[in-house]
Design an enzyme around this catalytic site. Structure first.
Site, PDB file in Angstrom:
ATOM      1  N   GLY A   1      31.412  10.234  10.142  1.00 35.30           N
ATOM      2  CA  GLY A   1      31.214   8.965   9.450  1.00 35.30           C
ATOM      3  C   GLY A   1      32.523   8.252   9.128  1.00 35.30           C
ATOM      4  O   GLY A   1      32.549   7.027   9.002  1.00 35.30           O
TER       5      GLY A   1
ATOM      6  N   GLU B   1      33.373   6.456  12.181  1.00 32.27           N
ATOM      7  CA  GLU B   1      32.399   5.363  12.318  1.00 32.27           C
ATOM      8  C   GLU B   1      32.682   4.230  11.332  1.00 32.27           C
ATOM      9  O   GLU B   1      32.449   3.059  11.642  1.00 32.27           O
ATOM     10  CB  GLU B   1      30.981   5.911  12.121  1.00 32.27           C
ATOM     11  CG  GLU B   1      30.596   6.882  13.234  1.00 32.27           C
ATOM     12  CD  GLU B   1      29.288   7.585  12.952  1.00 32.27           C
ATOM     13  OE1 GLU B   1      29.300   8.548  12.148  1.00 32.27           O
ATOM     14  OE2 GLU B   1      28.264   7.177  13.512  1.00 32.27           O
TER      15      GLU B   1
HETATM   16  N1  CO8 Z   1      31.594  16.902   3.754  1.00 29.57           N
HETATM   17  C1  CO8 Z   1      31.718  17.582   2.575  1.00 29.57           C
HETATM   18  N2  CO8 Z   1      32.856  18.192   2.207  1.00 29.57           N
HETATM   19  C2  CO8 Z   1      33.921  18.142   3.057  1.00 29.57           C
HETATM   20  C3  CO8 Z   1      33.842  17.479   4.294  1.00 29.57           C
HETATM   21  C4  CO8 Z   1      32.611  16.830   4.623  1.00 29.57           C
HETATM   22  N3  CO8 Z   1      32.476  16.128   5.779  1.00 29.57           N
HETATM   23  N4  CO8 Z   1      35.037  17.604   4.912  1.00 29.57           N
HETATM   24  C5  CO8 Z   1      35.822  18.334   4.091  1.00 29.57           C
HETATM   25  N5  CO8 Z   1      35.151  18.657   2.971  1.00 29.57           N
HETATM   26  C6  CO8 Z   1      35.625  19.445   1.827  1.00 29.57           C
HETATM   27  C7  CO8 Z   1      35.708  20.927   2.175  1.00 29.57           C
HETATM   28  O1  CO8 Z   1      34.437  21.521   2.065  1.00 29.57           O
HETATM   29  C8  CO8 Z   1      36.701  21.429   1.162  1.00 29.57           C
HETATM   30  O2  CO8 Z   1      36.043  21.564  -0.075  1.00 29.57           O
HETATM   31  P1  CO8 Z   1      36.202  22.983  -0.916  1.00 29.57           P
HETATM   32  O3  CO8 Z   1      37.668  23.030  -1.235  1.00 29.57           O
HETATM   33  O4  CO8 Z   1      35.318  22.757  -2.100  1.00 29.57           O
HETATM   34  O5  CO8 Z   1      35.777  24.063  -0.007  1.00 29.57           O
HETATM   35  C9  CO8 Z   1      37.665  20.254   1.006  1.00 29.57           C
HETATM   36  O6  CO8 Z   1      36.956  19.097   1.509  1.00 29.57           O
HETATM   37  C10 CO8 Z   1      38.924  20.425   1.817  1.00 29.57           C
HETATM   38  O7  CO8 Z   1      38.557  20.686   3.166  1.00 29.57           O
HETATM   39  P2  CO8 Z   1      39.109  21.950   4.001  1.00 29.57           P
HETATM   40  O8  CO8 Z   1      39.462  23.046   3.094  1.00 29.57           O
HETATM   41  O9  CO8 Z   1      38.122  22.228   5.083  1.00 29.57           O
HETATM   42  O10 CO8 Z   1      40.431  21.298   4.606  1.00 29.57           O
HETATM   43  P3  CO8 Z   1      41.197  21.753   5.959  1.00 29.57           P
HETATM   44  O11 CO8 Z   1      42.475  21.018   5.937  1.00 29.57           O
HETATM   45  O12 CO8 Z   1      41.183  23.220   6.103  1.00 29.57           O
HETATM   46  O13 CO8 Z   1      40.257  21.179   7.150  1.00 29.57           O
HETATM   47  C11 CO8 Z   1      38.918  19.507   8.297  1.00 29.57           C
HETATM   48  C12 CO8 Z   1      40.105  19.794   7.336  1.00 29.57           C
HETATM   49  C13 CO8 Z   1      39.237  20.011   9.702  1.00 29.57           C
HETATM   50  C14 CO8 Z   1      38.719  17.999   8.315  1.00 29.57           C
HETATM   51  C15 CO8 Z   1      37.645  20.201   7.780  1.00 29.57           C
HETATM   52  O14 CO8 Z   1      37.481  19.894   6.395  1.00 29.57           O
HETATM   53  C16 CO8 Z   1      36.377  19.795   8.468  1.00 29.57           C
HETATM   54  O15 CO8 Z   1      36.113  20.217   9.592  1.00 29.57           O
HETATM   55  N6  CO8 Z   1      35.517  18.948   7.824  1.00 29.57           N
HETATM   56  C17 CO8 Z   1      34.252  18.529   8.343  1.00 29.57           C
HETATM   57  C18 CO8 Z   1      34.422  17.511   9.432  1.00 29.57           C
HETATM   58  C19 CO8 Z   1      33.066  17.111   9.959  1.00 29.57           C
HETATM   59  O16 CO8 Z   1      32.344  17.844  10.567  1.00 29.57           O
HETATM   60  N7  CO8 Z   1      32.718  15.811   9.766  1.00 29.57           N
HETATM   61  C20 CO8 Z   1      31.487  15.260  10.246  1.00 29.57           C
HETATM   62  C21 CO8 Z   1      30.487  15.258   9.161  1.00 29.57           C
HETATM   63  S1  CO8 Z   1      28.862  14.822   9.751  1.00 29.57           S
HETATM   64  C22 CO8 Z   1      28.892  13.158   9.794  1.00 29.57           C
HETATM   65  O17 CO8 Z   1      29.857  12.530   9.486  1.00 29.57           O
HETATM   66  C23 CO8 Z   1      27.623  12.525  10.225  1.00 29.57           C
HETATM   67  C24 CO8 Z   1      27.780  11.027  10.290  1.00 29.57           C
HETATM   68  C25 CO8 Z   1      26.479  10.420  10.060  1.00 29.57           C
HETATM   69  C26 CO8 Z   1      26.638   9.083   9.406  1.00 29.57           C
HETATM   70  C27 CO8 Z   1      27.773   8.997   8.456  1.00 29.57           C
HETATM   71  C28 CO8 Z   1      27.514   8.139   7.286  1.00 29.57           C
HETATM   72  C29 CO8 Z   1      28.604   8.135   6.293  1.00 29.57           C
END
Ligand code: CO8
Length: 258
Positions: free
Chosen positions: A109, A112
């Protein structure tokens, strides 16, 4: 900040700034973020004192996607009945030019959201991707459609089907970003671009953005017809008279609508 919970907003001159501000979640976009960003963008849009909007995140993350933790337990029916991402269409419908200043992760997102903006400035540390397939879903905020239009089918399909992340230079080669800027200069450069736009007369900006949007949505013949009508309508604005008089008189224009 007008009751916003997930963003900070600021107006500097004629530029409206929206700072995504959920650092604990890498600016993941939840329902409240959608409400906040849409409300802030619409408020700037109806303000004649604003001629450009900048959306930005932090150096580490523009936005790491929709909030996965908020979505995880929802059913298809929940998503449909609440129209979970529906209000984002109002962000895309804002008439004022919007600049995305992207550093760090612009995933799912987040990517997007950038694709709904008119100019994408990327820091050399920006990373783009559509990782949704890895979560068992697909882009839900226009990604499959806007990526195909912006990058062409094969680049878009590879990104959406593999979920692979690309860096700023690959994104620039693919046509996903307007320009790359060193990370330390991203906000200054975004401010310059936004001010350059905001200096122009609003009627011309609205018409230009509307015509550019039609290019993504229609046939060539329809688009050219729309452009010609919008072009003609601008000749009834004081700003057209002033802009052309200033050119003839070799002076700077003083626009009424800006
Ligand atoms: N949703 C919720 N929490 C998140 C997300 C997310 N997308 N991304 C990161 N966070 C949180 C983590 O859970 C973490 O929280 P906590 O400390 O409580 O565990 C905190 O942010 C820090 O993240 P990381 O520890 O994972 O940080 P890193 O530096 O190790 O990694 C990354 C960074 C690679 C970006 C990793 O966080 C990651 O892979 N995130 C998810 C990316 C992802 O898959 N995004 C797609 C989501 S689905 C989507 O967007 C569908 C779109 C549909 C429409 C959108 C409308 C808005």
């Amino acid at each position: 900040d007008a009751g916003y919970e997930t963003i900070r907003v600021e107006q500097r001159g004629r530029v409206g700034w929206i700072f995504l501000d959920r650092p604990e979640a890498l600016n993941a976009l939840n329902t409240q973020s959608m409400r906040d960003v849409v409300a802030a963008a619409e408020a700037f849009d109806v303000d004649e004192g604003v001629g450009a909007i900048v959306v930005t995140g932090s150096e580490k993350a523009f936005a790491a996607g929709a909030d996965i933790k908020e979505m995880e337990q929802k059913s298809g029916l929940d998503m449909m009945l609440t129209d979970h991402f529906g209000a984002w269409a109002r962000f895309a419908a804002v008439r004022t030019p919007v600049i995305a200043a992207v550093s760090g992760y612009a995933l799912g997102g987040g990517c997007e959201l950038a694709l709904m903006c008119d100019v994408i400035l990327a820091s050399d540390r920006a990373k783009f991707g559509q990782p949704e397939v890895q979560l068992g879903v697909i882009p839900g905020m226009g990604g499959t459609q806007r990526l195909v239009r912006a990058l062409g089918y094969y680049k878009a399909a590879e990104l959406v089907l593999t979920g692979r992340m690309i860096d700023a230079s690959e994104a620039e080669r693919a046509g996903l970003v307007s320009r790359i800027v060193p990370a330390a200069e991203l906000l200054d450069e975004a401010e310059k671009v936004a001010q350059t736009i905001a200096d122009k007369p609003l009627p011309a900006l609205y018409a230009a953005k509307a015509a550019l949007d039609v290019a993504l949505e229609s046939t060539l013949a329809e688009g050219v017809r729309f452009e010609r009508q919008a072009f003609a309508a601008l000749f009834d604005t004081a700003d057209q008279k002033e802009g052309m008089a200033a050119f003839r008189e070799k002076r700077a224009p003083s626009f009424m609508h800006r």
